[in-house]
Design a protein around this motif. Structure first.
Motif, mmCIF file in Angstrom:
data_model
loop_
_atom_site.group_PDB
_atom_site.id
_atom_site.type_symbol
_atom_site.label_atom_id
_atom_site.label_comp_id
_atom_site.label_asym_id
_atom_site.label_seq_id
_atom_site.Cartn_x
_atom_site.Cartn_y
_atom_site.Cartn_z
ATOM 1 N N THR A 1 0.818 -1.237 0.000
ATOM 2 C CA THR A 1 0.000 0.000 0.000
ATOM 3 C C THR A 1 0.851 1.286 0.000
ATOM 4 O OG1 THR A 1 -0.344 0.446 2.382
ATOM 5 C CG2 THR A 1 -1.787 -1.216 1.378
ATOM 6 N N LYS A 2 2.154 1.165 0.092
ATOM 7 C CA LYS A 2 3.005 2.364 0.088
ATOM 8 C C LYS A 2 3.512 2.601 -1.336
ATOM 9 C CE LYS A 2 2.657 2.903 4.516
ATOM 10 N NZ LYS A 2 1.948 4.053 5.097
ATOM 11 N N PRO A 3 3.762 3.849 -1.703
ATOM 12 C CA PRO A 3 4.175 4.139 -3.077
ATOM 13 C C PRO A 3 5.599 3.661 -3.386
ATOM 14 C CG PRO A 3 4.258 6.131 -1.745
ATOM 15 C CD PRO A 3 3.642 5.070 -0.883
ATOM 16 N N ALA A 4 5.881 3.538 -4.674
ATOM 17 C CA ALA A 4 7.214 3.127 -5.112
ATOM 18 C C ALA A 4 8.281 4.090 -4.580
ATOM 19 C CB ALA A 4 7.264 3.055 -6.639
ATOM 20 N N SER A 5 7.907 5.354 -4.410
ATOM 21 C CA SER A 5 8.882 6.341 -3.912
ATOM 22 C C SER A 5 9.363 5.966 -2.502
ATOM 23 C CB SER A 5 8.267 7.741 -3.912
ATOM 24 O OG SER A 5 7.107 7.758 -3.107
#
Ligand SMILES: *Cc1c(COP(=O)(O)O)cnc(C)c1O
Length: 229
Positions: free
Chosen positions: A37-41
């Motif tokens: 659920t966390k972004p690739a960044s």
């Protein structure tokens, strides 16, 4: 607010202390940073801080992130979500390790897909762990203790797969978690020990110290690194 790099340092320190407290080498415990659920960044930020192993729970999300992060050399994705046969194709392409094989039928499907993706031929056999529902809780995924031997044998029979160990999702309560971790460790002893099953994937943000005391070799830590979901 602390940064991902600061959180990683804190978690690595917790792992080192927990290992040393029971006479183990900190380097014997691999940290899998759970980035679901966390972004690739956020993965890039952790990678810049030296983290290489990441855990993902959803096949589509894993596939998208693996593509977006192709440029990160040496990054390894661990698939830790519930395995479904209709997702196996994405998983064998994007993941480097699967922690959640839990039935003979899934082993066969994953083996077939892994073979088509070149595992066991142009590259090593795909490392897999068998998820065990040690408490036999009806709402949980995982092979039961009774089914485990059959699932392990099924993995051994697949030329594209290689069995590496066992994984479990414990109850929330710390004492119940300890019993689950001890039970997983005993199951390893029963099914060939560390020679056949070198990895025990157990321990998360709230219980990694207990898991390491019980022999964990892979902790899967999400919120303590990336913040609440
Ligand atoms: C989300 C998840 C984790 C990480 O849990 P945290 O409590 O955020 O550390 C570990 N393992 C599995 C299988 C998960 O789904």
């Amino acid at each position: 607010m602390t940064t991902i790099a600061e959180n990683l340092a804190t978690v690595r320190d917790r792992i080192a202390r927990a290992a040393q407290a029971v006479g183990r080498e900190p380097s014997d415990v691999k940290l899998v940073a759970v980035s679901k659920t966390k972004p690739a960044s956020a993965i890039r930020e952790a990678y810049a801080a030296g983290q290489r192993d990441f855990g993902e729970n959803y096949a589509q999300e894993l596939g998208a992130k693996a593509e977006e992060l192709e440029d990160l050399e040496g990054v390894r994705f661990h698939y830790i979500g519930h395995l479904q046969s209709n997702k196996a194709k994405i998983i064998v392409k994007a993941a480097h390790v699967v922690h959640t094989v839990d039935s003979v039928a899934l082993v066969k499907e994953l083996g077939k897909r892994a073979s088509k993706a070149g595992w066991g031929e142009t590259r090593e056999r795909m490392p897999v762990l068998v998820e065990v529902n040690v408490g036999g809780e009806p709402q949980k995924h995982g092979a039961t203790a009774v089914e485990l031997g059959g699932v392990l044998d099924a993995v051994d029979a697949e030329r594209a797969l290689r069995v590496r160990g066992l994984m479990t999702m414990p109850p929330h309560d710390l004492e119940a978690a300890r019993r689950a971790f001890e039970a997983l460790s005993s199951l390893r002893t029963l099914h060939g020990g560390p020679a056949r099953l070198p990895e025990l994937s157990m321990g998360m943000s709230d219980d990694l110290e207990v898991a390491i005391a019980c022999g964990s070799t892979m902790v899967r830590v999400g919120s303590a690194i990336f913040g609440a979901r």
